[in-house]
Design a protein around this motif. Structure first.
Motif, PDB file in Angstrom:
ATOM      1  N   THR A   5       0.859  -1.181   0.000  1.00 12.66           N
ATOM      2  CA  THR A   5       0.000   0.000   0.000  1.00 12.66           C
ATOM      3  C   THR A   5       0.892   1.226   0.000  1.00 12.66           C
ATOM      4  O   THR A   5       2.056   1.151   0.396  1.00 12.66           O
ATOM      5  CB  THR A   5      -0.965  -0.001   1.206  1.00 12.66           C
ATOM      6  OG1 THR A   5      -1.899   1.075   1.061  1.00 12.66           O
ATOM      7  CG2 THR A   5      -0.226   0.132   2.516  1.00 12.66           C
ATOM      8  N   LYS A   6       0.348   2.343  -0.459  1.00 16.36           N
ATOM      9  CA  LYS A   6       1.119   3.579  -0.503  1.00 16.36           C
ATOM     10  C   LYS A   6       0.276   4.719   0.042  1.00 16.36           C
ATOM     11  O   LYS A   6      -0.935   4.771  -0.193  1.00 16.36           O
ATOM     12  CB  LYS A   6       1.531   3.932  -1.939  1.00 16.36           C
ATOM     13  CG  LYS A   6       2.597   3.053  -2.516  1.00 16.36           C
ATOM     14  CD  LYS A   6       3.211   3.656  -3.760  1.00 16.36           C
ATOM     15  CE  LYS A   6       2.316   3.497  -4.954  1.00 16.36           C
ATOM     16  NZ  LYS A   6       2.916   4.001  -6.198  1.00 16.36           N
ATOM     17  N   ALA A   7       0.937   5.619   0.747  1.00 14.07           N
ATOM     18  CA  ALA A   7       0.285   6.827   1.240  1.00 14.07           C
ATOM     19  C   ALA A   7       1.192   8.006   0.933  1.00 14.07           C
ATOM     20  O   ALA A   7       2.415   7.879   0.908  1.00 14.07           O
ATOM     21  CB  ALA A   7       0.030   6.726   2.737  1.00 14.07           C
ATOM     22  N   THR A   8       0.565   9.157   0.732  1.00 11.57           N
ATOM     23  CA  THR A   8       1.301  10.379   0.456  1.00 11.57           C
ATOM     24  C   THR A   8       0.787  11.471   1.395  1.00 11.57           C
ATOM     25  O   THR A   8      -0.428  11.584   1.601  1.00 11.57           O
ATOM     26  CB  THR A   8       1.098  10.823  -1.011  1.00 11.57           C
ATOM     27  OG1 THR A   8       1.547   9.763  -1.860  1.00 11.57           O
ATOM     28  CG2 THR A   8       1.868  12.087  -1.319  1.00 11.57           C
ATOM     29  N   THR A   9       1.715  12.225   1.951  1.00 12.64           N
ATOM     30  CA  THR A   9       1.357  13.332   2.830  1.00 12.64           C
ATOM     31  C   THR A   9       1.966  14.610   2.296  1.00 12.64           C
ATOM     32  O   THR A   9       3.124  14.634   1.887  1.00 12.64           O
ATOM     33  CB  THR A   9       1.859  13.081   4.268  1.00 12.64           C
ATOM     34  OG1 THR A   9       1.265  11.874   4.756  1.00 12.64           O
ATOM     35  CG2 THR A   9       1.487  14.216   5.190  1.00 12.64           C
ATOM     36  N   LYS A  10       1.173  15.664   2.318  1.00  8.75           N
ATOM     37  CA  LYS A  10       1.649  17.007   1.982  1.00  8.75           C
ATOM     38  C   LYS A  10       1.443  17.871   3.222  1.00  8.75           C
ATOM     39  O   LYS A  10       0.379  17.826   3.833  1.00  8.75           O
ATOM     40  CB  LYS A  10       0.876  17.587   0.806  1.00  8.75           C
ATOM     41  CG  LYS A  10       1.112  16.878  -0.497  1.00  8.75           C
ATOM     42  CD  LYS A  10       0.297  17.504  -1.616  1.00  8.75           C
ATOM     43  CE  LYS A  10       0.470  16.706  -2.902  1.00  8.75           C
ATOM     44  NZ  LYS A  10      -0.402  17.196  -3.971  1.00  8.75           N
ATOM     45  N   LEU A  19      -4.226   7.790   1.283  1.00  6.84           N
ATOM     46  CA  LEU A  19      -3.814   6.577   0.602  1.00  6.84           C
ATOM     47  C   LEU A  19      -3.857   6.848  -0.890  1.00  6.84           C
ATOM     48  O   LEU A  19      -4.760   7.541  -1.381  1.00  6.84           O
ATOM     49  CB  LEU A  19      -4.743   5.410   0.947  1.00  6.84           C
ATOM     50  CG  LEU A  19      -4.687   4.917   2.390  1.00  6.84           C
ATOM     51  CD1 LEU A  19      -5.701   3.801   2.601  1.00  6.84           C
ATOM     52  CD2 LEU A  19      -3.295   4.446   2.755  1.00  6.84           C
ATOM     53  N   ASP A  20      -2.901   6.309  -1.603  1.00  4.01           N
ATOM     54  CA  ASP A  20      -2.823   6.557  -3.039  1.00  4.01           C
ATOM     55  C   ASP A  20      -4.016   5.991  -3.803  1.00  4.01           C
ATOM     56  O   ASP A  20      -4.343   6.467  -4.881  1.00  4.01           O
ATOM     57  CB  ASP A  20      -1.506   6.026  -3.612  1.00  4.01           C
ATOM     58  CG  ASP A  20      -0.320   6.910  -3.250  1.00  4.01           C
ATOM     59  OD1 ASP A  20      -0.496   7.886  -2.485  1.00  4.01           O
ATOM     60  OD2 ASP A  20       0.795   6.623  -3.719  1.00  4.01           O
ATOM     61  N   ASP A  21      -4.707   4.991  -3.227  1.00  2.00           N
ATOM     62  CA  ASP A  21      -5.892   4.445  -3.900  1.00  2.00           C
ATOM     63  C   ASP A  21      -7.150   5.264  -3.609  1.00  2.00           C
ATOM     64  O   ASP A  21      -8.232   4.941  -4.080  1.00  2.00           O
ATOM     65  CB  ASP A  21      -6.105   2.975  -3.545  1.00  2.00           C
ATOM     66  CG  ASP A  21      -6.522   2.748  -2.088  1.00  2.00           C
ATOM     67  OD1 ASP A  21      -6.747   3.724  -1.338  1.00  2.00           O
ATOM     68  OD2 ASP A  21      -6.626   1.570  -1.693  1.00  2.00           O
ATOM     69  N   GLY A  22      -7.021   6.328  -2.796  1.00  2.00           N
ATOM     70  CA  GLY A  22      -8.153   7.198  -2.484  1.00  2.00           C
ATOM     71  C   GLY A  22      -9.087   6.665  -1.422  1.00  2.00           C
ATOM     72  O   GLY A  22     -10.090   7.299  -1.097  1.00  2.00           O
TER      73      GLY A  22
END
Length: 133
Positions: A5-10, A19-22
């Motif tokens: 799984t992937k997550a992105t934080t700004k 989460l990158d899958d929304g």
């Protein structure tokens, strides 16, 4: 590989994590205890959620071997962000299994700590206290 799984934080602790899958997106906020507004979530909360869930699954996998119905187990993970001498984490896992023998639960908890991926990741990296309640 079984799962990724992937997550992105700004914006770091005062930003937005998703989460990158929304499937999940959260407003992040510095806790009031650290001078922030506390009007969002923080990494320690997310770590506590993940660790308690993962450890609960390890109990489920091993429960039958120990003669314990782990379906009724409750796992509370308390994560502390320590600020003395730099930043570090510590955790306490509190496990209760209503109606089960405390010594059997202790043995189950200790074995679960050897198979849980979070426990493996934290081993030697941060203090983790195991408590049977």
């Amino acid at each position: 590989m079984a799962y990724v799984t992937k997550a992105t934080t700004k914006g770091g602790r005062n930003g937005r994590a998703m989460l990158d899958d929304g499937g999940l997106a959260l407003a992040m906020a510095l806790p009031k205890e650290l001078g922030g507004a506390g009007d969002g979530h923080n990494p320690e909360q997310l770590f506590a959620l993940g660790y308690s869930s993962c450890f609960g699954q390890a109990l489920l996998v091993l429960g039958k071997k120990h003669g314990i119905d782990a379906q009724v187990a409750k796992v509370t993970c308390e994560v502390t962000l320590n600020t003395d001498g730099g930043f570090s984490l510590s955790a306490e896992l509190k496990v209760s299994v209503p109606g089960a023998d405390k010594a059997k639960v202790q043995a189950l908890v200790e074995e679960a700590h050897t198979v849980c991926p979070y426990s493996k990741a934290t081993k030697g990296n941060m203090p983790v206290k195991l408590t049977v309640v």
